[in-house]
Design a protein around this motif. Structure first.
Motif, PDB file in Angstrom:
ATOM      1  N   SER A 145       0.798  -1.217   0.000  1.00  0.00           N
ATOM      2  CA  SER A 145       0.000   0.000   0.000  1.00  0.00           C
ATOM      3  C   SER A 145       0.830   1.267   0.000  1.00  0.00           C
ATOM      4  O   SER A 145       0.282   2.354  -0.057  1.00  0.00           O
ATOM      5  N   HIS A 146       2.161   1.137   0.036  1.00  0.00           N
ATOM      6  CA  HIS A 146       2.988   2.341   0.184  1.00  0.00           C
ATOM      7  C   HIS A 146       3.942   2.540  -0.979  1.00  0.00           C
ATOM      8  O   HIS A 146       3.626   3.253  -1.926  1.00  0.00           O
ATOM      9  N   ALA A 147       5.080   1.875  -0.948  1.00  0.00           N
ATOM     10  CA  ALA A 147       6.137   2.174  -1.915  1.00  0.00           C
ATOM     11  C   ALA A 147       5.722   1.855  -3.344  1.00  0.00           C
ATOM     12  O   ALA A 147       5.875   2.673  -4.239  1.00  0.00           O
ATOM     13  N   ASP A 148       5.202   0.643  -3.568  1.00  0.00           N
ATOM     14  CA  ASP A 148       4.902   0.234  -4.928  1.00  0.00           C
ATOM     15  C   ASP A 148       3.677   0.933  -5.487  1.00  0.00           C
ATOM     16  O   ASP A 148       3.526   1.049  -6.694  1.00  0.00           O
ATOM     17  N   SER A 149       2.770   1.381  -4.622  1.00  0.00           N
ATOM     18  CA  SER A 149       1.551   2.002  -5.104  1.00  0.00           C
ATOM     19  C   SER A 149       1.841   3.297  -5.859  1.00  0.00           C
ATOM     20  O   SER A 149       1.122   3.651  -6.790  1.00  0.00           O
ATOM     21  N   ARG A 150       2.903   4.005  -5.471  1.00  0.00           N
ATOM     22  CA  ARG A 150       3.223   5.252  -6.146  1.00  0.00           C
ATOM     23  C   ARG A 150       3.686   5.005  -7.579  1.00  0.00           C
ATOM     24  O   ARG A 150       3.518   5.852  -8.445  1.00  0.00           O
ATOM     25  N   PHE A 151       4.256   3.836  -7.838  1.00  0.00           N
ATOM     26  CA  PHE A 151       4.762   3.510  -9.167  1.00  0.00           C
ATOM     27  C   PHE A 151       3.989   2.333  -9.751  1.00  0.00           C
ATOM     28  O   PHE A 151       4.562   1.424 -10.319  1.00  0.00           O
ATOM     29  N   SER A 152       2.679   2.363  -9.574  1.00  0.00           N
ATOM     30  CA  SER A 152       1.847   1.248 -10.018  1.00  0.00           C
ATOM     31  C   SER A 152       1.761   1.138 -11.534  1.00  0.00           C
ATOM     32  O   SER A 152       1.426   0.088 -12.059  1.00  0.00           O
ATOM     33  N   ASP A 153       2.047   2.220 -12.249  1.00  0.00           N
ATOM     34  CA  ASP A 153       2.038   2.170 -13.706  1.00  0.00           C
ATOM     35  C   ASP A 153       3.211   2.983 -14.250  1.00  0.00           C
ATOM     36  O   ASP A 153       3.867   3.727 -13.522  1.00  0.00           O
ATOM     37  N   ASP A 154       3.471   2.829 -15.549  1.00  0.00           N
ATOM     38  CA  ASP A 154       4.619   3.503 -16.161  1.00  0.00           C
ATOM     39  C   ASP A 154       4.462   5.021 -16.139  1.00  0.00           C
ATOM     40  O   ASP A 154       5.444   5.758 -16.032  1.00  0.00           O
ATOM     41  N   LYS A 155       3.230   5.492 -16.238  1.00  0.00           N
ATOM     42  CA  LYS A 155       2.996   6.939 -16.236  1.00  0.00           C
ATOM     43  C   LYS A 155       3.510   7.585 -14.954  1.00  0.00           C
ATOM     44  O   LYS A 155       4.120   8.665 -14.991  1.00  0.00           O
ATOM     45  N   SER A 156       3.270   6.942 -13.826  1.00  0.00           N
ATOM     46  CA  SER A 156       3.726   7.499 -12.553  1.00  0.00           C
ATOM     47  C   SER A 156       5.251   7.472 -12.445  1.00  0.00           C
ATOM     48  O   SER A 156       5.861   8.363 -11.839  1.00  0.00           O
ATOM     49  N   VAL A 157       5.882   6.464 -13.034  1.00  0.00           N
ATOM     50  CA  VAL A 157       7.342   6.402 -13.043  1.00  0.00           C
ATOM     51  C   VAL A 157       7.916   7.560 -13.855  1.00  0.00           C
ATOM     52  O   VAL A 157       8.864   8.235 -13.430  1.00  0.00           O
ATOM     53  N   LEU A 158       7.331   7.807 -15.019  1.00  0.00           N
ATOM     54  CA  LEU A 158       7.825   8.885 -15.875  1.00  0.00           C
ATOM     55  C   LEU A 158       7.577  10.249 -15.242  1.00  0.00           C
ATOM     56  O   LEU A 158       8.397  11.166 -15.394  1.00  0.00           O
ATOM     57  N   THR A 216      24.788  25.356 -10.693  1.00  0.00           N
ATOM     58  CA  THR A 216      25.175  24.590 -11.879  1.00  0.00           C
ATOM     59  C   THR A 216      24.987  25.476 -13.104  1.00  0.00           C
ATOM     60  O   THR A 216      24.112  26.347 -13.127  1.00  0.00           O
ATOM     61  N   TYR A 217      25.816  25.242 -14.123  1.00  0.00           N
ATOM     62  CA  TYR A 217      25.720  26.008 -15.360  1.00  0.00           C
ATOM     63  C   TYR A 217      25.330  25.093 -16.511  1.00  0.00           C
ATOM     64  O   TYR A 217      25.590  23.883 -16.488  1.00  0.00           O
ATOM     65  N   GLY A 218      24.722  25.686 -17.521  1.00  0.00           N
ATOM     66  CA  GLY A 218      24.331  24.913 -18.690  1.00  0.00           C
ATOM     67  C   GLY A 218      25.548  24.389 -19.443  1.00  0.00           C
ATOM     68  O   GLY A 218      26.633  24.984 -19.409  1.00  0.00           O
ATOM     69  N   THR A 219      25.362  23.256 -20.130  1.00  0.00           N
ATOM     70  CA  THR A 219      26.448  22.658 -20.891  1.00  0.00           C
ATOM     71  C   THR A 219      25.884  21.867 -22.060  1.00  0.00           C
ATOM     72  O   THR A 219      24.740  21.396 -22.010  1.00  0.00           O
ATOM     73  N   ASP A 220      26.674  21.739 -23.111  1.00  0.00           N
ATOM     74  CA  ASP A 220      26.259  20.934 -24.263  1.00  0.00           C
ATOM     75  C   ASP A 220      26.433  19.444 -23.993  1.00  0.00           C
ATOM     76  O   ASP A 220      25.946  18.612 -24.761  1.00  0.00           O
ATOM     77  N   PHE A 221      27.145  19.111 -22.930  1.00  0.00           N
ATOM     78  CA  PHE A 221      27.382  17.698 -22.584  1.00  0.00           C
ATOM     79  C   PHE A 221      26.976  17.453 -21.134  1.00  0.00           C
ATOM     80  O   PHE A 221      27.823  17.261 -20.259  1.00  0.00           O
ATOM     81  N   PRO A 222      25.664  17.462 -20.853  1.00  0.00           N
ATOM     82  CA  PRO A 222      25.200  17.275 -19.467  1.00  0.00           C
ATOM     83  C   PRO A 222      25.417  15.846 -18.986  1.00  0.00           C
ATOM     84  O   PRO A 222      24.874  14.901 -19.547  1.00  0.00           O
ATOM     85  N   LEU A 223      26.209  15.691 -17.952  1.00  0.00           N
ATOM     86  CA  LEU A 223      26.494  14.377 -17.396  1.00  0.00           C
ATOM     87  C   LEU A 223      25.719  14.171 -16.104  1.00  0.00           C
ATOM     88  O   LEU A 223      25.628  15.075 -15.267  1.00  0.00           O
ATOM     89  N   TYR A 224      25.160  12.989 -15.961  1.00  0.00           N
ATOM     90  CA  TYR A 224      24.391  12.578 -14.794  1.00  0.00           C
ATOM     91  C   TYR A 224      23.056  13.308 -14.657  1.00  0.00           C
ATOM     92  O   TYR A 224      22.409  13.245 -13.614  1.00  0.00           O
ATOM     93  N   TYR A 225      22.633  14.001 -15.696  1.00  0.00           N
ATOM     94  CA  TYR A 225      21.273  14.521 -15.734  1.00  0.00           C
ATOM     95  C   TYR A 225      20.336  13.414 -16.211  1.00  0.00           C
ATOM     96  O   TYR A 225      20.748  12.505 -16.939  1.00  0.00           O
ATOM     97  N   ILE A 226      19.065  13.492 -15.808  1.00  0.00           N
ATOM     98  CA  ILE A 226      18.075  12.607 -16.385  1.00  0.00           C
ATOM     99  C   ILE A 226      18.071  12.848 -17.890  1.00  0.00           C
ATOM    100  O   ILE A 226      18.066  13.993 -18.333  1.00  0.00           O
ATOM    101  N   PRO A 227      18.115  11.809 -18.716  1.00  0.00           N
ATOM    102  CA  PRO A 227      18.133  12.011 -20.177  1.00  0.00           C
ATOM    103  C   PRO A 227      16.925  12.823 -20.658  1.00  0.00           C
ATOM    104  O   PRO A 227      15.903  12.907 -19.976  1.00  0.00           O
ATOM    105  N   PHE A 228      17.050  13.376 -21.853  1.00  0.00           N
ATOM    106  CA  PHE A 228      15.971  14.183 -22.420  1.00  0.00           C
ATOM    107  C   PHE A 228      14.901  13.265 -23.021  1.00  0.00           C
ATOM    108  O   PHE A 228      14.682  13.232 -24.231  1.00  0.00           O
ATOM    109  N   PHE A 229      14.224  12.544 -22.132  1.00  0.00           N
ATOM    110  CA  PHE A 229      13.179  11.633 -22.569  1.00  0.00           C
ATOM    111  C   PHE A 229      12.029  12.393 -23.225  1.00  0.00           C
ATOM    112  O   PHE A 229      11.727  13.538 -22.858  1.00  0.00           O
ATOM    113  N   SER A 230      11.349  11.726 -24.146  1.00  0.00           N
ATOM    114  CA  SER A 230      10.150  12.305 -24.745  1.00  0.00           C
ATOM    115  C   SER A 230       8.927  12.081 -23.865  1.00  0.00           C
ATOM    116  O   SER A 230       7.904  12.737 -24.031  1.00  0.00           O
ATOM    117  N   TYR A 231       9.021  11.142 -22.918  1.00  0.00           N
ATOM    118  CA  TYR A 231       7.926  10.778 -22.023  1.00  0.00           C
ATOM    119  C   TYR A 231       6.678  10.381 -22.808  1.00  0.00           C
ATOM    120  O   TYR A 231       5.558  10.790 -22.512  1.00  0.00           O
TER     121      TYR A 231
END
Length: 214
Positions: free
Chosen positions: A23-36, A89-104
């Motif tokens: 009822s707690h941890a998994d419920s928040r991510f019950s579907d892919d939409k909530s994960v994204l 943090t400053y902008g960069t053309d090579f962002p490392l360890y950022y969440i990828p630019f997903f299309s969701y």
């Protein structure tokens, strides 16, 4: 009648303490939409660090809900800049360890296992804009620790290729396992609602054994 009622409440409370993840941890991510949605929030938390100078405590508080300590350290070591005792943090053309630019969209894939989730997307080759790149996969891994999901690792093309190949081999067992768990959970919930004591004796032992051995 009073004894039966008290026994019923005891059974329900027992299940809630033994299996809090139902009822707690998994419920928040019950579907892919909530994960994204979670990953979009995590990305915005990273981006917000470029808006103003902050203390290290403020920065950690911003990232804490979304990233493990190790991932946070790697991200900050790579991207954080200090000036006059404050950080940004400053902008960069090579962002490392950022969440990828997903299309969701449907192109953003989610592969689940018991304590990990792999979220990734295929990025076709491009030579437009300031930075060009070859076709490749990018993604992140979420780990569950202490009933909390957090971003734990950035995944490059080679690692994701291995994960995708492995998931194709294991598709049927994984899906069947998820279906079986869902059926057991639904049976327990319905049984507890209709007849808590009978459900506990009929399904409780087998469910506890399955939970402990999974």
């Amino acid at each position: 009648m009073k004894k039966i009622f008290l026994a019923s409440i005891t059974c329900i409370l027992l299940f809630s303490f033994i299996f809090p993840s139902l009822s707690h941890a998994d419920s928040r991510f019950s579907d892919d939409k909530s994960v994204l949605q979670f990953l979009q929030e995590a990305f915005q938390a990273q981006v917000s660090l470029s808006e103003k100078f902050q203390s290290m405590e403020e920065i950690h508080n911003t990232l804490f809900p979304y990233f493990t300590e190790d991932y946070t350290r790697e991200f900050l070591d790579e991207n954080l800049v200090a000036e006059n005792g404050k950080y940004i943090t400053y902008g960069t053309d090579f962002p490392l360890y950022y969440i990828p630019f997903f299309s969701y969209t449907a192109e953003t894939k989610v592969i689940r296992s018991q304590d990990h989730m792999y979220i990734f997307e295929f990025f076709p080759e491009t030579d437009e804009g300031p930075v060009g790149y070859e076709s490749h996969y990018e993604g992140v891994k979420l780990d569950k620790a202490d009933e909390v999901w957090k971003v734990a690792e950035f995944l490059n093309h080679d690692v994701l290729t291995e994960i995708i190949d492995q998931s194709k081999e294991d598709t049927t067992p994984v899906k069947m396992d998820l279906v079986q768990k869902s059926l057991v959970k639904a049976t327990l919930q319905l049984g507890l609602a209709l007849n808590p004591i009978a459900s506990f004796y009929k399904y409780g032992n087998s469910f506890i054994v399955a939970h402990l051995n999974k």
